[in-house]
Design an enzyme around this catalytic site. Structure first.
Site, PDB file in Angstrom:
ATOM      1  CB  ILE A 150      -0.963  -0.025   1.202  1.00 19.14           C
ATOM      2  CG1 ILE A 150      -1.984  -1.169   1.014  1.00 19.14           C
ATOM      3  CG2 ILE A 150      -1.672   1.314   1.369  1.00 19.14           C
ATOM      4  CD1 ILE A 150      -2.911  -1.399   2.202  1.00 19.14           C
TER       5      ILE A 150
ATOM      6  CD  GLN B 163      10.768  -5.925   8.489  1.00 21.89           C
ATOM      7  OE1 GLN B 163       9.978  -6.118   7.565  1.00 21.89           O
ATOM      8  NE2 GLN B 163      10.786  -6.668   9.559  1.00 21.89           N
TER       9      GLN B 163
ATOM     10  CG  ASP C  85      13.709  -3.681  13.004  1.00 22.97           C
ATOM     11  OD1 ASP C  85      12.588  -3.391  13.496  1.00 22.97           O
ATOM     12  OD2 ASP C  85      14.214  -4.809  13.084  1.00 22.97           O
TER      13      ASP C  85
ATOM     14  CE1 TYR D  14      -6.084  -7.524   9.959  1.00 24.17           C
ATOM     15  CE2 TYR D  14      -6.931  -6.223  11.791  1.00 24.17           C
ATOM     16  CZ  TYR D  14      -6.149  -6.325  10.660  1.00 24.17           C
ATOM     17  OH  TYR D  14      -5.427  -5.240  10.223  1.00 24.17           O
TER      18      TYR D  14
ATOM     19  CE  LYS E  62      -3.400  -2.481  11.016  1.00 22.61           C
ATOM     20  NZ  LYS E  62      -2.200  -1.735  10.581  1.00 22.61           N
TER      21      LYS E  62
ATOM     22  NE  ARG F 241      -5.470 -10.992  -5.044  1.00 20.41           N
ATOM     23  CZ  ARG F 241      -6.267 -11.950  -4.537  1.00 20.41           C
ATOM     24  NH1 ARG F 241      -5.756 -12.925  -3.849  1.00 20.41           N
ATOM     25  NH2 ARG F 241      -7.562 -11.919  -4.739  1.00 20.41           N
ATOM     26  CB  THR F 242      -0.439  -6.374   0.511  1.00 20.20           C
ATOM     27  OG1 THR F 242      -0.983  -6.652   1.805  1.00 20.20           O
ATOM     28  CG2 THR F 242      -1.192  -5.215  -0.112  1.00 20.20           C
ATOM     29  CG  LEU F 243       4.768 -10.017   1.875  1.00 26.51           C
ATOM     30  CD1 LEU F 243       4.820 -11.021   0.734  1.00 26.51           C
ATOM     31  CD2 LEU F 243       6.075  -9.226   1.953  1.00 26.51           C
TER      32      LEU F 243
HETATM   33  P1  NAD Z   1       3.116  -4.988   3.150  1.00 29.99           P
HETATM   34  O1  NAD Z   1       3.561  -6.325   3.682  1.00 29.99           O
HETATM   35  O2  NAD Z   1       3.476  -4.635   1.782  1.00 29.99           O
HETATM   36  O3  NAD Z   1       3.592  -3.826   4.137  1.00 29.99           O
HETATM   37  C1  NAD Z   1       3.892  -4.046   5.506  1.00 29.99           C
HETATM   38  C2  NAD Z   1       5.221  -3.371   5.761  1.00 29.99           C
HETATM   39  O4  NAD Z   1       5.555  -3.435   7.167  1.00 29.99           O
HETATM   40  C3  NAD Z   1       6.373  -4.061   5.006  1.00 29.99           C
HETATM   41  O5  NAD Z   1       7.038  -3.106   4.203  1.00 29.99           O
HETATM   42  C4  NAD Z   1       7.291  -4.532   6.118  1.00 29.99           C
HETATM   43  O6  NAD Z   1       8.658  -4.509   5.760  1.00 29.99           O
HETATM   44  C5  NAD Z   1       6.966  -3.509   7.216  1.00 29.99           C
HETATM   45  N1  NAD Z   1       7.440  -3.930   8.535  1.00 29.99           N
HETATM   46  C6  NAD Z   1       7.046  -5.005   9.268  1.00 29.99           C
HETATM   47  N2  NAD Z   1       7.783  -5.076  10.402  1.00 29.99           N
HETATM   48  C7  NAD Z   1       8.644  -4.014  10.383  1.00 29.99           C
HETATM   49  C8  NAD Z   1       9.659  -3.549  11.250  1.00 29.99           C
HETATM   50  N3  NAD Z   1       9.982  -4.194  12.385  1.00 29.99           N
HETATM   51  N4  NAD Z   1      10.342  -2.408  10.922  1.00 29.99           N
HETATM   52  C9  NAD Z   1      10.051  -1.742   9.771  1.00 29.99           C
HETATM   53  N5  NAD Z   1       9.098  -2.152   8.896  1.00 29.99           N
HETATM   54  C10 NAD Z   1       8.412  -3.268   9.203  1.00 29.99           C
HETATM   55  O7  NAD Z   1       1.525  -5.023   3.331  1.00 29.99           O
HETATM   56  P2  NAD Z   1       0.434  -3.839   3.242  1.00 29.99           P
HETATM   57  O8  NAD Z   1      -0.863  -4.548   3.139  1.00 29.99           O
HETATM   58  O9  NAD Z   1       0.829  -2.840   2.243  1.00 29.99           O
HETATM   59  O10 NAD Z   1       0.482  -3.235   4.710  1.00 29.99           O
HETATM   60  C11 NAD Z   1       0.713  -1.854   4.967  1.00 29.99           C
HETATM   61  C12 NAD Z   1      -0.201  -1.369   6.064  1.00 29.99           C
HETATM   62  O11 NAD Z   1      -1.544  -1.395   5.579  1.00 29.99           O
HETATM   63  C13 NAD Z   1      -0.183  -2.191   7.337  1.00 29.99           C
HETATM   64  O12 NAD Z   1      -0.318  -1.337   8.448  1.00 29.99           O
HETATM   65  C14 NAD Z   1      -1.435  -3.045   7.190  1.00 29.99           C
HETATM   66  O13 NAD Z   1      -1.925  -3.530   8.419  1.00 29.99           O
HETATM   67  C15 NAD Z   1      -2.352  -2.009   6.566  1.00 29.99           C
HETATM   68  N6  NAD Z   1      -3.573  -2.515   5.934  1.00 29.99           N
HETATM   69  C16 NAD Z   1      -3.515  -3.498   4.994  1.00 29.99           C
HETATM   70  C17 NAD Z   1      -4.689  -3.951   4.421  1.00 29.99           C
HETATM   71  C18 NAD Z   1      -4.661  -5.070   3.403  1.00 29.99           C
HETATM   72  O14 NAD Z   1      -5.699  -5.674   3.168  1.00 29.99           O
HETATM   73  N7  NAD Z   1      -3.557  -5.353   2.768  1.00 29.99           N
HETATM   74  C19 NAD Z   1      -5.929  -3.376   4.772  1.00 29.99           C
HETATM   75  C20 NAD Z   1      -5.960  -2.350   5.711  1.00 29.99           C
HETATM   76  C21 NAD Z   1      -4.766  -1.934   6.293  1.00 29.99           C
END
Ligand code: NAD
Length: 272
Positions: free
Chosen positions: A29, A49, A73, A165, A172, A202-204
């Site tokens: 995102i 990270q 980190d 979740y 959250k 759809r993300t990691l």
């Molecule tokens: P993503 O896996 O691409 O992003 C998560 C990021 O967190 C990664 O870049 C990872 O390296 C970083 N991270 C984790 N631990 C870390 C640490 N110790 N230090 C630094 N960075 C760290 O997945 P995403 O879905 O893009 O998630 C981004 C945000 O969006 C998150 O807060 C997630 O909860 C939120 N979110 C996601 C969704 C979804 O459906 N994908 C929906 C709502 C909210």
């Protein structure tokens, strides 16, 4: 991931400098948001990270003109000290921050919350997914002498019980409460603080949640718009909140989920 041409071009962020935390790959995102901000002229630094991610993140950064890439980190104070020293050296001051970071142990993102949640995993999820935002806000505010805007990413699992979740939902909820407390503290300094509550995408991160694919299908089926949450929609809301368009909005949790959050009863259970 959205096609880059999908992000409207313009000058809404021209002259603004900011930090984007949480790009792991092209589905992140954070990357969608950064692509939109770049299309509107923002100058940015990315943190990622750890060294292992650099190879993947660097070409993505370069593709949208981001030259400053810094490992950080959020669980490690020394790493955060070094990262913010580097951010100050490269950008000087900040106008905006995107916090798009979360983590919880996969083993606990399934089944019974009450039975599966250990103290260590709970605290880890809280540390990375909620406390880190407070830490980032404090560090970033010092670099915002002229005011600014910060956002983080949240999900409906903070307000309602979404099966699997679990710990992340509780983290959250803490993140959303922290958004309001930080917004109150930084308001007098002209710094706005908001969160975007995105629908499942759809993300990691989603791949780590048991039944994550189901969350996307349910989001689509139960949403008012009957469609998936789009990266363009999330990035558009981020642009509004981070640009001067959002100037009177702070302490807000903005739902960008095709209207999933406000439906009380799915169609197939409704009579008539
Ligand atoms: P993503 O896996 O691409 O992003 C998560 C990021 O967190 C990664 O870049 C990872 O390296 C970083 N991270 C984790 N631990 C870390 C640490 N110790 N230090 C630094 N960075 C760290 O997945 P995403 O879905 O893009 O998630 C981004 C945000 O969006 C998150 O807060 C997630 O909860 C939120 N979110 C996601 C969704 C979804 O459906 N994908 C929906 C709502 C909210």
């Amino acid at each position: 991931m959205a096609d880059e041409s999908a992000f409207p071009k313009g000058d809404l962020m021209r002259g603004k400098k900011g930090l984007v935390m949480g790009v792991a790959n092209h589905h992140s995102i954070a990357y969608g948001i950064a692509s939109q901000l770049a299309a509107q002229g923002a100058e940015m630094a990315f943190t990622y990270q750890g060294e292992a991610l650099e190879r993947r993140v660097r070409p993505l950064a370069e593709a949208i003109g981001v030259k400053t890439l810094i490992p950080a980190d959020v669980t490690d104070d020394a790493s955060m000290d070094a990262a913010f020293a580097e951010i100050e050296k490269s950008l000087g001051t900040l106008d905006f921050v995107v916090h798009s970071i979360a983590f919880a142990n996969k083993d606990e993102l399934k089944g019974s919350f009450v039975d599966n949640t250990s103290r260590d995993s709970f605290l880890l999820a809280m540390n990375i997914s909620a406390y880190s935002f407070v830490d980032v806000a404090r560090r970033s505010a010092r670099l915002m002498p002229n005011g600014g805007s910060m956002i983080s990413m949240t999900y409906l699992g903070s307000e309602r019980v979404i099966p699997n979740y679990n710990t992340m939902g509780v983290a959250k909820a803490a993140l959303e409460a922290a958004t309001r407390y930080v917004a109150r503290d930084l308001g007098p300094r002209g710094i706005r603080v908001n969160a975007i509550s995105a629908g499942a995408m759809r993300t990691l991160s989603l791949a780590g949640i048991s039944g994550g694919r189901g969350m996307i299908a349910q989001g689509r089926a139960f949403s008012a718009l009957k469609e998936d949450t789009s990266m363009e929609g999330v990035a558009g809301a981020a642009l509004w909140l981070l640009s001067d368009l959002g100037r009177s909005t702070t302490g807000e949790i903005v739902h960008v989920d095709a209207g999933f959050h406000m439906i009380g009863l799915p169609d197939d259970l409704a009579e008539g």
